[in-house]
Write a protein that holds these residues in place. Structure first.
Motif, short mmCIF file in Angstrom:
data_model
loop_
_atom_site.label_atom_id
_atom_site.label_comp_id
_atom_site.label_asym_id
_atom_site.label_seq_id
_atom_site.Cartn_x
_atom_site.Cartn_y
_atom_site.Cartn_z
N LEU A 9 41.90 38.14 24.79
CA LEU A 9 41.52 39.04 25.87
C LEU A 9 40.46 38.42 26.77
O LEU A 9 40.43 38.68 27.96
CB LEU A 9 41.04 40.37 25.30
N PHE A 10 39.58 37.62 26.21
CA PHE A 10 38.63 36.93 27.07
C PHE A 10 39.37 36.03 28.05
O PHE A 10 39.07 35.98 29.23
CB PHE A 10 37.65 36.09 26.23
N MET A 11 40.38 35.31 27.54
CA MET A 11 41.14 34.41 28.39
C MET A 11 42.01 35.19 29.38
O MET A 11 42.37 34.68 30.44
CB MET A 11 42.04 33.51 27.53
N SER A 12 42.34 36.44 29.07
CA SER A 12 43.21 37.21 29.95
C SER A 12 42.60 37.39 31.33
O SER A 12 43.31 37.58 32.31
CB SER A 12 43.50 38.58 29.34
N LEU A 13 41.28 37.33 31.42
CA LEU A 13 40.63 37.45 32.72
C LEU A 13 41.01 36.30 33.64
O LEU A 13 40.96 36.42 34.86
CB LEU A 13 39.10 37.48 32.53
N PHE A 14 41.41 35.17 33.03
CA PHE A 14 41.69 33.99 33.83
C PHE A 14 43.17 33.69 33.95
O PHE A 14 43.59 33.00 34.88
CB PHE A 14 41.00 32.77 33.20
N VAL A 15 43.99 34.20 33.02
CA VAL A 15 45.40 33.82 33.04
C VAL A 15 46.32 35.02 33.18
O VAL A 15 47.51 34.93 32.93
CB VAL A 15 45.79 33.04 31.74
N THR A 16 45.80 36.17 33.62
CA THR A 16 46.63 37.36 33.77
C THR A 16 47.84 37.08 34.65
O THR A 16 48.95 37.50 34.35
CB THR A 16 45.81 38.51 34.39
N GLY A 17 47.63 36.36 35.73
CA GLY A 17 48.74 36.10 36.63
C GLY A 17 49.78 35.18 36.06
O GLY A 17 50.89 35.10 36.58
N ASP A 206 51.85 46.13 26.50
CA ASP A 206 50.63 45.51 25.99
C ASP A 206 50.91 44.46 24.91
O ASP A 206 50.21 43.47 24.80
CB ASP A 206 49.66 46.57 25.47
N TYR A 207 51.98 44.66 24.14
CA TYR A 207 52.32 43.68 23.10
C TYR A 207 52.68 42.33 23.73
O TYR A 207 52.16 41.28 23.35
CB TYR A 207 53.48 44.17 22.25
N THR A 208 53.58 42.36 24.71
CA THR A 208 54.01 41.13 25.38
C THR A 208 52.86 40.47 26.10
O THR A 208 52.69 39.25 26.07
CB THR A 208 55.14 41.43 26.38
N PHE A 209 52.04 41.29 26.75
CA PHE A 209 50.89 40.77 27.48
C PHE A 209 49.95 40.00 26.55
O PHE A 209 49.56 38.86 26.82
CB PHE A 209 50.15 41.92 28.15
N LEU A 210 49.60 40.62 25.42
CA LEU A 210 48.68 39.99 24.49
C LEU A 210 49.28 38.74 23.86
O LEU A 210 48.62 37.72 23.71
CB LEU A 210 48.28 40.99 23.40
N ARG A 211 50.58 38.81 23.53
CA ARG A 211 51.25 37.65 22.93
C ARG A 211 51.22 36.45 23.87
O ARG A 211 50.83 35.35 23.48
CB ARG A 211 52.70 38.00 22.60
N ASP A 212 51.60 36.67 25.13
CA ASP A 212 51.67 35.56 26.08
C ASP A 212 50.31 34.99 26.39
O ASP A 212 50.13 33.78 26.52
CB ASP A 212 52.38 36.01 27.35
N VAL A 213 49.32 35.87 26.51
CA VAL A 213 47.95 35.40 26.75
C VAL A 213 47.45 34.60 25.55
O VAL A 213 46.81 33.55 25.72
CB VAL A 213 47.02 36.59 27.04
N TYR A 214 47.75 35.07 24.35
CA TYR A 214 47.31 34.35 23.15
C TYR A 214 47.92 32.95 23.10
O TYR A 214 47.21 31.95 22.87
CB TYR A 214 47.69 35.12 21.89
N LEU A 215 49.23 32.85 23.33
CA LEU A 215 49.91 31.56 23.26
C LEU A 215 49.38 30.61 24.34
O LEU A 215 49.19 29.42 24.08
CB LEU A 215 51.42 31.76 23.41
N GLN A 216 49.13 31.13 25.53
CA GLN A 216 48.57 30.29 26.60
C GLN A 216 47.15 29.85 26.27
O GLN A 216 46.77 28.71 26.53
CB GLN A 216 48.60 31.06 27.92
N ASN A 217 46.39 30.76 25.70
CA ASN A 217 45.01 30.44 25.33
C ASN A 217 44.96 29.33 24.29
O ASN A 217 44.16 28.39 24.39
CB ASN A 217 44.33 31.71 24.79
N ARG A 218 45.83 29.42 23.29
CA ARG A 218 45.85 28.40 22.24
C ARG A 218 46.26 27.04 22.82
O ARG A 218 45.68 26.01 22.48
CB ARG A 218 46.81 28.81 21.12
N LYS A 219 47.26 27.04 23.69
CA LYS A 219 47.68 25.79 24.31
C LYS A 219 46.55 25.20 25.14
O LYS A 219 46.30 23.99 25.12
CB LYS A 219 48.91 26.05 25.19
#
Length: 243
Positions: A9-17, A206-219
């Motif tokens: 969620l911290f990363m979501s501020l930067f990769v929402t788009g 919200d599930y898809t949003f969190l999943r995609d943000v998590y995977l992008q954050n880890r990468k």
């Protein structure tokens, strides 16, 4: 539960788009994962969020900041170890310097003078180390209590948590103190991201949003902020080169 909404969620501020929707080949167990997500949300709503709100309401901002700094400083220890395991010796020296400065001038980590000196905080964990060693991430997993993960990150988190616990136990022989400190860490971290709840709740899924943000954050973290450009991304980039 700390990982449920934490770094993702911290990363979501930067990769929402950049978050995508639809089927994801990294999520073959989506049905199970969605049920675990609903379980985690229920647990968060019933227990963790109210506790975090109460903590934030009664804790002055300087104290809250000091608690955050204190736990960030403790987390420098596994970061340094993973720096070495990833052969990032220059980074290991920098993070060791951060730890020593904040542990002394920062009064046991309550303050963060190292950042003011230009030594920015950069986390490394054993999941990232396994990735550097060549281990594939495996399937995306939503773990009960612990939140978004993957096969590789789940193994990495387990190894790191048990190893750090064993080290702390050996040095202090105070298991109850360790559990209490970890509990406080979870609560203050959840309190720090209360403002992001509305963003998650407003997502179409919200599930898809969190999943995609998590995977992008880890990468993003595994490649130290410079992930390789995928083929489908090059289609829209004028400066992509053919390999």
């Amino acid at each position: 539960m700390k990982a449920t909404i934490l770094s993702a969620l911290f990363m979501s501020l930067f990769v929402t788009g950049c978050a995508t929707t639809g089927d994801n080949p990294q999520d073959p167990y989506e049905s199970f994962n969605r049920s675990m997500w609903e379980f985690n949300k229920g647990l968060d709503k019933a227990i963790l969020r109210p506790v975090a709100k109460g903590y934030k309401a009664i804790t002055p901002d300087p104290v809250e900041k000091g608690v955050t700094n204190f736990f960030n400083n403790i987390d420098e220890v596994p970061t340094i170890i993973n720096d070495v395991l990833q052969f990032k010796f220059g980074k290991a020296l920098k993070d060791t310097g951060r730890f020593l400065i904040n542990s002394t001038l920062g009064v046991a980590g309550l303050f963060d003078p190292a950042t003011d000196m230009g030594l920015e905080r950069e986390e490394e964990d054993f999941g990232q180390t396994l990735a550097v060693w060549g281990f594939d991430s495996g399937a995306y997993l939503m773990l009960p209590f612990f939140g978004p993960s993957s096969v590789r990150d789940g193994i990495g988190s387990g190894v790191q948590a048990t190893s750090f616990y064993s080290l702390y136990d050996e040095l202090n022989d105070k298991q109850t103190e360790y559990i209490l400190k970890y509990g406080i860490d979870i609560v203050q971290t959840r309190a720090a991201i209360l403002s992001i709840d509305e963003q998650l709740e407003s997502a179409p899924d919200d599930y898809t949003f969190l999943r995609d943000v998590y995977l992008q954050n880890r990468k993003f973290k595994i490649y130290d902020g410079n992930p390789p450009i995928e083929d489908d991304e090059c289609e829209f980039e004028e400066d992509c080169e053919e390999f």
